[in-house]
Design a protein around this motif. Structure first.
Motif, PDB file in Angstrom:
ATOM      1  N   HIS A 106       0.858  -1.190   0.000  1.00  0.00           N
ATOM      2  CA  HIS A 106       0.000   0.000   0.000  1.00  0.00           C
ATOM      3  C   HIS A 106       0.894   1.240   0.000  1.00  0.00           C
ATOM      4  O   HIS A 106       1.537   1.555   1.000  1.00  0.00           O
ATOM      5  CB  HIS A 106      -0.910  -0.014   1.239  1.00  0.00           C
ATOM      6  CG  HIS A 106      -1.815   1.170   1.332  1.00  0.00           C
ATOM      7  ND1 HIS A 106      -2.688   1.353   2.369  1.00  0.00           N
ATOM      8  CD2 HIS A 106      -1.979   2.244   0.526  1.00  0.00           C
ATOM      9  CE1 HIS A 106      -3.343   2.484   2.194  1.00  0.00           C
ATOM     10  NE2 HIS A 106      -2.928   3.039   1.079  1.00  0.00           N
ATOM     11  N   LYS A 128      -4.564   6.403   4.259  1.00  0.00           N
ATOM     12  CA  LYS A 128      -4.475   5.007   4.688  1.00  0.00           C
ATOM     13  C   LYS A 128      -5.856   4.500   5.092  1.00  0.00           C
ATOM     14  O   LYS A 128      -6.279   3.402   4.706  1.00  0.00           O
ATOM     15  CB  LYS A 128      -3.496   4.913   5.863  1.00  0.00           C
ATOM     16  CG  LYS A 128      -3.274   3.503   6.391  1.00  0.00           C
ATOM     17  CD  LYS A 128      -2.263   3.536   7.540  1.00  0.00           C
ATOM     18  CE  LYS A 128      -2.095   2.169   8.175  1.00  0.00           C
ATOM     19  NZ  LYS A 128      -1.180   2.194   9.329  1.00  0.00           N
ATOM     20  N   TYR A 204       3.001  -1.327   4.218  1.00  0.00           N
ATOM     21  CA  TYR A 204       2.773   0.101   3.969  1.00  0.00           C
ATOM     22  C   TYR A 204       4.070   0.775   3.535  1.00  0.00           C
ATOM     23  O   TYR A 204       5.085   0.692   4.231  1.00  0.00           O
ATOM     24  CB  TYR A 204       2.219   0.781   5.221  1.00  0.00           C
ATOM     25  CG  TYR A 204       0.895   0.211   5.678  1.00  0.00           C
ATOM     26  CD1 TYR A 204      -0.298   0.617   5.080  1.00  0.00           C
ATOM     27  CD2 TYR A 204       0.839  -0.754   6.683  1.00  0.00           C
ATOM     28  CE1 TYR A 204      -1.516   0.078   5.477  1.00  0.00           C
ATOM     29  CE2 TYR A 204      -0.378  -1.301   7.088  1.00  0.00           C
ATOM     30  CZ  TYR A 204      -1.547  -0.885   6.486  1.00  0.00           C
ATOM     31  OH  TYR A 204      -2.750  -1.424   6.880  1.00  0.00           O
ATOM     32  N   TYR A 206       5.604   4.417   2.665  1.00  0.00           N
ATOM     33  CA  TYR A 206       5.431   5.868   2.709  1.00  0.00           C
ATOM     34  C   TYR A 206       6.338   6.490   1.653  1.00  0.00           C
ATOM     35  O   TYR A 206       7.564   6.409   1.744  1.00  0.00           O
ATOM     36  CB  TYR A 206       5.756   6.405   4.104  1.00  0.00           C
ATOM     37  CG  TYR A 206       4.740   5.994   5.140  1.00  0.00           C
ATOM     38  CD1 TYR A 206       3.609   6.777   5.379  1.00  0.00           C
ATOM     39  CD2 TYR A 206       4.893   4.812   5.863  1.00  0.00           C
ATOM     40  CE1 TYR A 206       2.657   6.388   6.315  1.00  0.00           C
ATOM     41  CE2 TYR A 206       3.941   4.419   6.800  1.00  0.00           C
ATOM     42  CZ  TYR A 206       2.824   5.212   7.016  1.00  0.00           C
ATOM     43  OH  TYR A 206       1.878   4.829   7.942  1.00  0.00           O
ATOM     44  N   SER A 226       6.006  -1.680   7.603  1.00  0.00           N
ATOM     45  CA  SER A 226       6.067  -0.460   6.803  1.00  0.00           C
ATOM     46  C   SER A 226       7.513  -0.065   6.525  1.00  0.00           C
ATOM     47  O   SER A 226       8.436  -0.534   7.194  1.00  0.00           O
ATOM     48  CB  SER A 226       5.348   0.686   7.529  1.00  0.00           C
ATOM     49  OG  SER A 226       6.020   1.023   8.730  1.00  0.00           O
TER      50      SER A 226
END
Length: 356
Positions: A106, A128, A204, A206, A226
Motif C-alpha cells: 500500500h 491510509k 505500507y 510511505y 512499513s
C-alpha cells in the motif's frame, strides 16, 4: 505483491523503479494505470556471488557459473478512490485485481508537490484509512453473501467457515481488518476461498520526497509492516549504472536502495525463504515457504525429487564460506545428513540424494 493506493501517490513510479525500466505509464492524472502492469523482480542476494566464486575456485573453472536468483512478482494496480467498494472510479475492476495477489504493497503519499494532483489524497493517515475502509466494505459485501448461503451445506468444513465468517463480520463492523479477527488455523483455512482483501498481509510504503530522504529513514512510525521510500529518487537511480548508484547513495549516507529494502521485505512478508544449490552449471536460490520439510523443498527443484527423496546433505551458507569449499567443509564434518523431517532454513546450501 499487488501495489495499491490512491491515484497519483507514486505507484507506477515505484513499479518502474522496481523493473529499472519505464513500463508503467506514470502520469499526473487519475487512472493512468487501468489494466495491472506485471513485473518480475530479482530478490537481492549477495550470497550467490560468493558461492559462485567458491565453485569457480574449487572446480578450477575459467569463469563464474551462472547465477539464478529468487524473484518476486509485482503488480501495479489502478488507483483506488473513495466509494470504490460501490463501483466508484475503477472500483470493481480494481478490487478483482487485488483478490489475485498474495499480499499488498500500500503506497501512501507523504510528500508535498503542487504540480502532482491530489486525487482524493489528504494526508497519510486519512489516505491510509480511505483505502482500508474501501477494502473492508468490499469484504463486508463478500461476508454478507457468505452469511446468506451458510446454512445450505452443513459439514465439518462449513462449521469452521461459518464461525470464521461470524468473527470476521464482527471485526469488520468494528473497523478492524479481517486479518485482525481471532481465528483458529482451521477457520483461516476454511475462509481462504473467499479471497478477502483485508485478510491479506499489507506492507505500507510511505512515499516521501527526495529532500530529507535520509532523515525520513529514521522515522519512529516505521514498523515491521512499513518502510519509507522515495519513488521518484528510486526511478532516477534506475537509470544509473551500478557504480554510479553506489556512489550517489554513499553521498546521501544510505547503504542500500529503497527498492532493495522493499524487495527483501516483500519476500519475507510473503513468508518466503531461499535455500541454495551450487554446482558448475549454476548457483541458484530456490524459493520455499518457511517451515518447508526437506522432501517438499526437493520437489521445488523437480516434482519427482519429492517422491524419490532419500536424504539431504546440508551446510549453512556461513559455514561453507568459512570452510572455503564443500570438500573442506566435509573434512571438517560441517556437512550433515538430514532426513524427511528436516525443516529447511534460509541460507541452507543443500545437495539432495534421490533414488533412480
Amino acid at each position: 505483491m499487488g501495489i495499491v493506493g490512491l491515484p497519483n501517490v507514486g505507484k507506477s513510479t515505484l513499479f518502474n523503479a522496481l523493473l529499472k525500466k519505464r513500463v508503467a505509464l506514470s502520469a499526473n492524472y487519475p487512472f493512468a494505470t487501468i489494466e495491472p502492469n506485471v513485473g518480475v523482480v530479482v530478490v537481492p542476494d549477495d550470497r550467490l556471488n560468493k558461492l559462485a566464486e567458491l565453485v569457480k575456485e574449487e572446480e578450477k573453472m575459467d569463469f563464474l557459473p551462472p547465477l539464478v536468483p529468487a524473484v518476486v512478482e509485482f503488480l501495479d494496480i489502478a488507483g483506488l478512490v473513495k466509494g470504490a467498494s460501490t463501483g466508484a472510479g475503477l472500483g470493481n475492476q480494481f478490487l478483482s485485481h487485488i483478490r489475485e495477489v498474495d499480499a499488498i504493497v500500500h503506497v501512501i503519499r507523504d510528500f508535498e508537490d503542487v504540480v502532482v494532483i491530489r486525487e482524493g489524497s489528504v494526508n497519510p493517515e486519512e489516505d491510509k484509512l480511505t483505502i482500508e475502509t474501501e477494502l473492508g466494505l468490499a469484504d463486508l459485501q463478500t461476508i454478507e453473501k457468505g452469511q446468506r448461503s451458510k446454512f445450505k451445506v452443513q459439514n465439518e468444513s462449513s462449521k469452521f467457515k461459518n464461525s470464521a465468517i461470524e468473527k470476521i463480520s464482527v471485526a469488520l463492523n468494528s473497523g478492524q481488518m479481517a486479518n485482525e479477527a481471532d481465528l483458529t488455523d482451521e477457520e483461516k483455512e476454511a475462509v481462504k476461498e473467499l479471497h478477502l482483501l483485508t485478510f491479506k498481509p499489507i506492507l505500507y510504503v510511505y512515499n516521501v520526497s527526495e529532500q530529507g530522504y535520509n532523515e525520513s529513514l529514521e522515522r519512529s512510525d516505521v514498523t515491521e509492516d512499513s518502510l519509507v521510500i522515495s519513488a521518484k529518487l528510486e526511478e532516477e537511480l534506475a537509470d544509473f549504472s551500478e557504480e554510479e548508484r553506489k556512489n550517489y547513495l554513499k553521498e546521501l549516507g544510505i547503504e542500500e536502495t529503497g527498492l532493495e529494502r522493499l524487495i527483501k521485505k516483500a519476500y519475507a512478508f510473503l513468508g518466503l525463504i531461499s535455500f541454495l544449490t551450487v554446482g558448475k552449471k549454476e548457483v541458484r536460490a530456490w524459493t520455499i515457504k518457511k517451515e518447508t520439510k526437506a522432501p517438499q523443498a526437493a520437489g521445488v527443484i523437480h516434482t519427482d525429487f519429492e517422491k524419490k527423496f532419500i536424504r539431504a546433505e546440508v551446510i549453512e551458507y556461513e559455514k561453507l564460506v568459512d570452510a572455503g569449499s564443500r570438500a573442506a567443509a566435509k573434512q571438517k564434518g560441517w556437512v550433515r545428513t538430514e532426513g524427511k523431517d528436516y525443516e529447511v532454513k534460509d541460507g541452507d546450501v543443500i545437495e539432495f540424494l534421490v533414488s533412480a
